[in-house]
Every structure is written in C-alpha cells, then in structure tokens.
Motif scaffolding. Structure first.
Motif, mmCIF file in Angstrom:
data_model
loop_
_atom_site.group_PDB
_atom_site.id
_atom_site.type_symbol
_atom_site.label_atom_id
_atom_site.label_comp_id
_atom_site.label_asym_id
_atom_site.label_seq_id
_atom_site.Cartn_x
_atom_site.Cartn_y
_atom_site.Cartn_z
ATOM 1 N N GLN A 165 7.995 3.921 -10.498
ATOM 2 C CA GLN A 165 8.047 3.198 -9.238
ATOM 3 C C GLN A 165 7.320 3.976 -8.144
ATOM 4 O O GLN A 165 7.451 5.189 -8.024
ATOM 5 C CB GLN A 165 9.503 2.963 -8.814
ATOM 6 C CG GLN A 165 10.232 1.948 -9.695
ATOM 7 C CD GLN A 165 11.658 1.717 -9.219
ATOM 8 O OE1 GLN A 165 12.114 2.364 -8.289
ATOM 9 N NE2 GLN A 165 12.346 0.800 -9.852
ATOM 10 N N LEU B 207 6.614 3.945 -3.949
ATOM 11 C CA LEU B 207 7.095 3.409 -2.683
ATOM 12 C C LEU B 207 6.075 3.683 -1.582
ATOM 13 O O LEU B 207 5.559 4.784 -1.461
ATOM 14 C CB LEU B 207 8.442 4.044 -2.306
ATOM 15 C CG LEU B 207 9.585 3.848 -3.302
ATOM 16 C CD1 LEU B 207 10.837 4.578 -2.806
ATOM 17 C CD2 LEU B 207 9.894 2.374 -3.497
ATOM 18 N N LEU B 208 5.781 2.664 -0.779
ATOM 19 C CA LEU B 208 4.928 2.820 0.395
ATOM 20 C C LEU B 208 5.812 3.266 1.552
ATOM 21 O O LEU B 208 6.676 2.516 2.013
ATOM 22 C CB LEU B 208 4.235 1.491 0.735
ATOM 23 C CG LEU B 208 3.379 1.494 2.002
ATOM 24 C CD1 LEU B 208 2.226 2.473 1.882
ATOM 25 C CD2 LEU B 208 2.856 0.086 2.283
ATOM 26 N N GLU B 209 5.632 4.507 1.994
ATOM 27 C CA GLU B 209 6.513 5.060 3.015
ATOM 28 C C GLU B 209 6.104 4.650 4.426
ATOM 29 O O GLU B 209 6.942 4.358 5.265
ATOM 30 C CB GLU B 209 6.524 6.592 2.917
ATOM 31 C CG GLU B 209 7.171 7.101 1.630
ATOM 32 C CD GLU B 209 7.250 8.610 1.599
ATOM 33 O OE1 GLU B 209 6.717 9.250 2.533
ATOM 34 O OE2 GLU B 209 7.853 9.140 0.659
ATOM 35 N N ARG B 210 4.795 4.650 4.708
ATOM 36 C CA ARG B 210 4.369 4.271 6.052
ATOM 37 C C ARG B 210 2.902 3.873 6.029
ATOM 38 O O ARG B 210 2.167 4.212 5.107
ATOM 39 C CB ARG B 210 4.581 5.419 7.038
ATOM 40 C CG ARG B 210 3.718 6.630 6.787
ATOM 41 C CD ARG B 210 3.984 7.719 7.832
ATOM 42 N NE ARG B 210 3.121 8.868 7.640
ATOM 43 C CZ ARG B 210 3.400 9.884 6.853
ATOM 44 N NH1 ARG B 210 4.528 9.887 6.158
ATOM 45 N NH2 ARG B 210 2.569 10.900 6.733
ATOM 46 N N GLU C 256 -0.493 4.016 8.558
ATOM 47 C CA GLU C 256 -1.043 4.581 9.776
ATOM 48 C C GLU C 256 -2.416 3.970 10.035
ATOM 49 O O GLU C 256 -3.226 3.826 9.125
ATOM 50 C CB GLU C 256 -1.166 6.108 9.663
ATOM 51 C CG GLU C 256 0.168 6.825 9.554
ATOM 52 C CD GLU C 256 -0.001 8.337 9.479
ATOM 53 O OE1 GLU C 256 -1.166 8.788 9.386
ATOM 54 O OE2 GLU C 256 1.017 9.040 9.524
#
Length: 202
Positions: A39, A41-44, A46
């Motif tokens: 898996q 995950l896209l954290e942020r 910018e």
C-alpha cells in the motif's frame, strides 16, 4: 481389516489433510501480508514553481571504512560504492517578483534568486563489501553511505560549472521573455538584486 491398521490410515489421512489445509491458510496469510505491505499513501501535495535550466551527470567511486575500537581486520568494515547521478540545477521561481504597470505598459522583473540544486537522482551499486568478525553492516550504515555519497556528488556539482551555466541559461530565458513582452507592445525591466545592493552601498 485390522482395527489398528484402520486407525492408522485415518490418522495418516487426517495428517495429510491437515498439512494441505495448513499450507493453504499459510499461503492466504502470506498473500494478505504482501498486499498490506504494497500500500502507498499520498501524504501531501505541494505546489511548486521551479525552473530547471541545466543538468549535470556525475559518476563517483566512494570508499567507506569504519572500525570499532581498533583499526584491525576483525574490527573493520569496508565498502566500495559506485555512484551515478543526475543533478538538476535551476531556480525557485516563487522567490522571483513580477510587477505589472498597465498604465505604462511596463513589466518589472526583480529578485531573481541564485541558482540552486533542485534535485539529485542517484543510483548506488555496492560492491567489495568486507565485514569484520566484530563489526558488520546494518541498515543504518547503508543509509549513511547512501546519504554521504549523495552529499559528495552535490559538493562536486557546486564546484563545477553547473551554477554558472544555469545563470547564463536564465539570462537567455529572460531575454526571450523580453522579446515576447516587447512583441505585445510592452516594455520589460530587469532589476537584479545585486544591482540593488550596489545602489544601497553607494
């Protein structure tokens, strides 16, 4: 059929069935674990405004050695790394200022930042690894060697002609901007920070 033989056959059948059932459950468990580990995950997100003007390609042979207490073979660990890297140099355009004066048909460009390293993509090949009896490589060691090799590449990039080439390329881009602005009937003025600093000194 002898009762003992029958009981033995049943026991064997149960053992075989248990083996296959256990193996099936184990495989299912392994598949589930693998799916969980994959898996991402896209954290942020910018927003950036960066302009790459030049790229430099480097190769390096990085020699690493450390020892525990004594610089003797049983306490040493050594590694030879071959590093290939692409260093991208350019500008962070969020630091640049644009001032528009429609009544004068004038566009003022100022605060052009100094060129900087925007990214370093590197591949590391580890070879000639040598461990001592009392000193072996850990994950932290590999991370440290990778980081140090990247740092050496970036130091060499700063000492090279990359920064000067990036600056020359930036002025060519500004001249292209000037041409496009003047083709629209406007004027463009460029105010480097260096000129402003000289004015303040005077």
């Amino acid at each position: 059929m002898n009762k003992k033989v029958a009981v033995g056959m049943v026991a064997v059948i149960l053992m075989v069935a248990g083996f296959f059932i256990g193996r099936s459950l184990y495989r299912q468990k392994q598949e589930i674990v693998a799916q969980e580990q994959s898996q991402v995950l896209l954290e942020r997100i910018e927003h950036v405004a960066k302009l790459i003007t030049v790229e430099g390609y480097f190769s390096e042979v990085y020699d690493y050695k450390d020892y525990w207490r004594f610089d003797w073979s049983p306490f040493q660990k050594k590694a030879l790394l071959r590093v290939k890297a692409k260093v991208s140099v350019g500008y962070d355009l969020t630091k640049m200022k644009l001032e528009s004066r429609p009544e004068e048909k004038l566009l003022i460009v100022s605060h052009l930042p100094d060129p900087e390293i925007l990214s370093t993509d590197h591949d590391v090949d580890y070879y000639d690894l040598s461990e001592g009896v009392f000193n072996s490589f850990t994950e932290a060691d590999y991370t440290k060697m990778n980081r140090n090799a990247k740092k050496v590449i970036e130091e060499q990039a700063r000492k090279s002609d990359l920064m000067l080439s990036a600056e020359k390329q930036a002025y060519e881009i500004l001249e292209l901007m000037r041409f496009m602005v003047e083709s629209s009937g406007w004027r463009m003025e460029f105010q480097p920070e260096g000129l402003k600093r000289e004015e303040k000194k005077g």
